[in-house]
Design a protein around this motif. Structure first.
Motif, PDB file in Angstrom:
ATOM      1  N   LEU A 182      33.036  44.364  37.430  1.00  0.00           N
ATOM      2  CA  LEU A 182      33.906  44.927  38.453  1.00  0.00           C
ATOM      3  C   LEU A 182      33.252  46.202  38.979  1.00  0.00           C
ATOM      4  O   LEU A 182      32.961  47.116  38.215  1.00  0.00           O
ATOM      5  N   LEU A 183      32.964  46.221  40.276  1.00  0.00           N
ATOM      6  CA  LEU A 183      32.286  47.359  40.903  1.00  0.00           C
ATOM      7  C   LEU A 183      33.239  48.048  41.869  1.00  0.00           C
ATOM      8  O   LEU A 183      34.107  47.416  42.452  1.00  0.00           O
ATOM      9  N   CYS A 184      33.036  49.341  42.042  1.00  0.00           N
ATOM     10  CA  CYS A 184      33.824  50.109  42.995  1.00  0.00           C
ATOM     11  C   CYS A 184      32.869  50.755  43.993  1.00  0.00           C
ATOM     12  O   CYS A 184      31.981  51.502  43.617  1.00  0.00           O
ATOM     13  N   TYR A 185      33.081  50.446  45.259  1.00  0.00           N
ATOM     14  CA  TYR A 185      32.328  51.070  46.339  1.00  0.00           C
ATOM     15  C   TYR A 185      33.244  52.072  47.020  1.00  0.00           C
ATOM     16  O   TYR A 185      34.434  51.813  47.200  1.00  0.00           O
ATOM     17  N   GLN A 186      32.673  53.225  47.389  1.00  0.00           N
ATOM     18  CA  GLN A 186      33.468  54.252  48.049  1.00  0.00           C
ATOM     19  C   GLN A 186      32.754  54.709  49.308  1.00  0.00           C
ATOM     20  O   GLN A 186      31.554  55.002  49.299  1.00  0.00           O
ATOM     21  N   ARG A 187      33.510  54.753  50.405  1.00  0.00           N
ATOM     22  CA  ARG A 187      33.009  55.242  51.694  1.00  0.00           C
ATOM     23  C   ARG A 187      34.044  56.250  52.174  1.00  0.00           C
ATOM     24  O   ARG A 187      35.151  55.879  52.559  1.00  0.00           O
ATOM     25  N   GLY A 188      33.717  57.535  52.070  1.00  0.00           N
ATOM     26  CA  GLY A 188      34.690  58.580  52.389  1.00  0.00           C
ATOM     27  C   GLY A 188      35.835  58.505  51.383  1.00  0.00           C
ATOM     28  O   GLY A 188      35.607  58.524  50.185  1.00  0.00           O
ATOM     29  N   ASN A 189      37.058  58.401  51.880  1.00  0.00           N
ATOM     30  CA  ASN A 189      38.222  58.265  50.992  1.00  0.00           C
ATOM     31  C   ASN A 189      38.567  56.812  50.693  1.00  0.00           C
ATOM     32  O   ASN A 189      39.466  56.544  49.904  1.00  0.00           O
ATOM     33  N   GLU A 190      37.883  55.889  51.339  1.00  0.00           N
ATOM     34  CA  GLU A 190      38.182  54.467  51.170  1.00  0.00           C
ATOM     35  C   GLU A 190      37.430  53.901  49.968  1.00  0.00           C
ATOM     36  O   GLU A 190      36.232  54.116  49.810  1.00  0.00           O
ATOM     37  N   LYS A 191      38.158  53.166  49.123  1.00  0.00           N
ATOM     38  CA  LYS A 191      37.542  52.507  47.981  1.00  0.00           C
ATOM     39  C   LYS A 191      37.739  51.010  48.107  1.00  0.00           C
ATOM     40  O   LYS A 191      38.757  50.539  48.595  1.00  0.00           O
ATOM     41  N   CYS A 192      36.736  50.281  47.643  1.00  0.00           N
ATOM     42  CA  CYS A 192      36.799  48.827  47.631  1.00  0.00           C
ATOM     43  C   CYS A 192      36.265  48.351  46.288  1.00  0.00           C
ATOM     44  O   CYS A 192      35.231  48.818  45.817  1.00  0.00           O
ATOM     45  N   TYR A 193      36.988  47.431  45.674  1.00  0.00           N
ATOM     46  CA  TYR A 193      36.617  46.915  44.360  1.00  0.00           C
ATOM     47  C   TYR A 193      36.170  45.472  44.519  1.00  0.00           C
ATOM     48  O   TYR A 193      36.757  44.709  45.299  1.00  0.00           O
ATOM     49  N   THR A 194      35.136  45.091  43.792  1.00  0.00           N
ATOM     50  CA  THR A 194      34.588  43.754  43.941  1.00  0.00           C
ATOM     51  C   THR A 194      34.065  43.204  42.617  1.00  0.00           C
ATOM     52  O   THR A 194      33.658  43.963  41.737  1.00  0.00           O
ATOM     53  N   LEU A 195      34.109  41.888  42.506  1.00  0.00           N
ATOM     54  CA  LEU A 195      33.571  41.195  41.336  1.00  0.00           C
ATOM     55  C   LEU A 195      32.786  39.992  41.828  1.00  0.00           C
ATOM     56  O   LEU A 195      33.286  39.199  42.634  1.00  0.00           O
ATOM     57  N   LYS A 196      31.564  39.860  41.362  1.00  0.00           N
ATOM     58  CA  LYS A 196      30.708  38.727  41.730  1.00  0.00           C
ATOM     59  C   LYS A 196      30.968  37.574  40.757  1.00  0.00           C
ATOM     60  O   LYS A 196      30.911  37.751  39.546  1.00  0.00           O
ATOM     61  N   ASP A 197      31.249  36.393  41.306  1.00  0.00           N
ATOM     62  CA  ASP A 197      31.428  35.182  40.507  1.00  0.00           C
ATOM     63  C   ASP A 197      30.257  34.249  40.805  1.00  0.00           C
ATOM     64  O   ASP A 197      30.265  33.543  41.815  1.00  0.00           O
ATOM     65  N   PRO A 198      29.240  34.241  39.942  1.00  0.00           N
ATOM     66  CA  PRO A 198      28.060  33.424  40.223  1.00  0.00           C
ATOM     67  C   PRO A 198      28.323  31.920  40.119  1.00  0.00           C
ATOM     68  O   PRO A 198      27.593  31.129  40.698  1.00  0.00           O
ATOM     69  N   VAL A 199      29.350  31.529  39.412  1.00  0.00           N
ATOM     70  CA  VAL A 199      29.653  30.108  39.249  1.00  0.00           C
ATOM     71  C   VAL A 199      30.080  29.487  40.577  1.00  0.00           C
ATOM     72  O   VAL A 199      29.658  28.384  40.924  1.00  0.00           O
ATOM     73  N   THR A 200      30.897  30.204  41.345  1.00  0.00           N
ATOM     74  CA  THR A 200      31.389  29.679  42.627  1.00  0.00           C
ATOM     75  C   THR A 200      30.718  30.342  43.826  1.00  0.00           C
ATOM     76  O   THR A 200      31.120  30.078  44.962  1.00  0.00           O
ATOM     77  N   ASN A 201      29.728  31.196  43.588  1.00  0.00           N
ATOM     78  CA  ASN A 201      29.049  31.937  44.657  1.00  0.00           C
ATOM     79  C   ASN A 201      30.052  32.726  45.495  1.00  0.00           C
ATOM     80  O   ASN A 201      29.968  32.754  46.717  1.00  0.00           O
ATOM     81  N   SER A 202      30.998  33.353  44.814  1.00  0.00           N
ATOM     82  CA  SER A 202      32.077  34.058  45.505  1.00  0.00           C
ATOM     83  C   SER A 202      32.148  35.513  45.087  1.00  0.00           C
ATOM     84  O   SER A 202      31.730  35.886  43.998  1.00  0.00           O
ATOM     85  N   MET A 203      32.727  36.301  46.003  1.00  0.00           N
ATOM     86  CA  MET A 203      33.044  37.697  45.730  1.00  0.00           C
ATOM     87  C   MET A 203      34.560  37.825  45.762  1.00  0.00           C
ATOM     88  O   MET A 203      35.206  37.282  46.658  1.00  0.00           O
ATOM     89  N   TYR A 204      35.100  38.530  44.795  1.00  0.00           N
ATOM     90  CA  TYR A 204      36.513  38.894  44.804  1.00  0.00           C
ATOM     91  C   TYR A 204      36.572  40.326  45.296  1.00  0.00           C
ATOM     92  O   TYR A 204      35.946  41.209  44.698  1.00  0.00           O
ATOM     93  N   ILE A 205      37.295  40.574  46.374  1.00  0.00           N
ATOM     94  CA  ILE A 205      37.274  41.876  47.025  1.00  0.00           C
ATOM     95  C   ILE A 205      38.702  42.378  47.197  1.00  0.00           C
ATOM     96  O   ILE A 205      39.573  41.656  47.685  1.00  0.00           O
ATOM     97  N   GLY A 206      38.933  43.627  46.777  1.00  0.00           N
ATOM     98  CA  GLY A 206      40.265  44.205  46.905  1.00  0.00           C
ATOM     99  C   GLY A 206      40.223  45.686  47.197  1.00  0.00           C
ATOM    100  O   GLY A 206      39.250  46.370  46.886  1.00  0.00           O
ATOM    101  N   ASP A 207      41.298  46.188  47.780  1.00  0.00           N
ATOM    102  CA  ASP A 207      41.410  47.618  48.072  1.00  0.00           C
ATOM    103  C   ASP A 207      42.043  48.341  46.881  1.00  0.00           C
ATOM    104  O   ASP A 207      42.262  47.754  45.826  1.00  0.00           O
ATOM    105  N   GLU A 208      42.331  49.617  47.075  1.00  0.00           N
ATOM    106  CA  GLU A 208      42.884  50.441  45.991  1.00  0.00           C
ATOM    107  C   GLU A 208      44.234  49.903  45.506  1.00  0.00           C
ATOM    108  O   GLU A 208      44.500  49.852  44.312  1.00  0.00           O
ATOM    109  N   ALA A 209      45.087  49.473  46.426  1.00  0.00           N
ATOM    110  CA  ALA A 209      46.400  48.947  46.047  1.00  0.00           C
ATOM    111  C   ALA A 209      46.262  47.662  45.228  1.00  0.00           C
ATOM    112  O   ALA A 209      46.959  47.468  44.229  1.00  0.00           O
ATOM    113  N   ALA A 210      45.359  46.788  45.643  1.00  0.00           N
ATOM    114  CA  ALA A 210      45.132  45.545  44.898  1.00  0.00           C
ATOM    115  C   ALA A 210      44.580  45.854  43.501  1.00  0.00           C
ATOM    116  O   ALA A 210      44.957  45.212  42.520  1.00  0.00           O
ATOM    117  N   PHE A 211      43.701  46.845  43.416  1.00  0.00           N
ATOM    118  CA  PHE A 211      43.139  47.220  42.115  1.00  0.00           C
ATOM    119  C   PHE A 211      44.231  47.745  41.183  1.00  0.00           C
ATOM    120  O   PHE A 211      44.264  47.408  40.003  1.00  0.00           O
TER     121      PHE A 211
END
Length: 136
Positions: free
Chosen positions: A68-97
């Motif tokens: 689970l990674l957290c990217y931050q741009r200014g005050n905005e945060k985005c959380y993501t998880l790489k799923d190599p099995v399905t070649n997918s990214m799970y992406i959520g904002d602060e509220a979702a996290f």
């Protein structure tokens, strides 16, 4: 006669007690509902995005799997998880996290599900995964 069955009854009682304790120990380490980390991310409001464009695939390959990674741009945060099995990214904002953390606590899952690593600002991440779909 009374003394013969007493040790057997006592032994049977200990066996039943031991089996009961073992059953409790094994069920407490798993989620009561059997949900995976990905299930919880989706339930919390993360979206699943398949890496299918050349730029996405190239960026996707650079990311660590199952972290689970957290990217931050200014005050905005985005959380993501790489799923190599399905070649997918799970992406959520602060509220979702935050909803995700609440679900993890409710499910009493492994503490590693709560950990994330703060990433340096990566304009390529924002362009490929977040901005194209209007946020986390």
């Amino acid at each position: 006669m009374k003394t013969r069955w007493y040790p057997l009854a006592l032994l049977a009682w200990f066996v039943i007690l031991a089996l009961t304790m073992t059953g409790c120990a094994t069920t407490s380490s798993t989620s009561a509902s059997g949900k995976s980390q990905r299930d919880l991310l989706l339930a919390a409001g993360f979206r699943k995005d398949v890496a299918d464009q050349p730029g996405e695939i190239k960026h996707f390959q650079k990311l660590p799997p199952e972290k689970l990674l957290c990217y931050q741009r200014g005050n905005e945060k985005c959380y993501t998880l790489k799923d190599p099995v399905t070649n997918s990214m799970y992406i959520g904002d602060e509220a979702a996290f935050r909803r995700y953390l609440d679900l993890v606590i409710q499910e009493r899952l492994d503490k590693s599900y709560q950990q994330y690593r703060l990433q340096e600002d990566d304009p390529e991440f924002w362009k490929l995964w977040v901005d194209k779909q209007g946020g986390g």
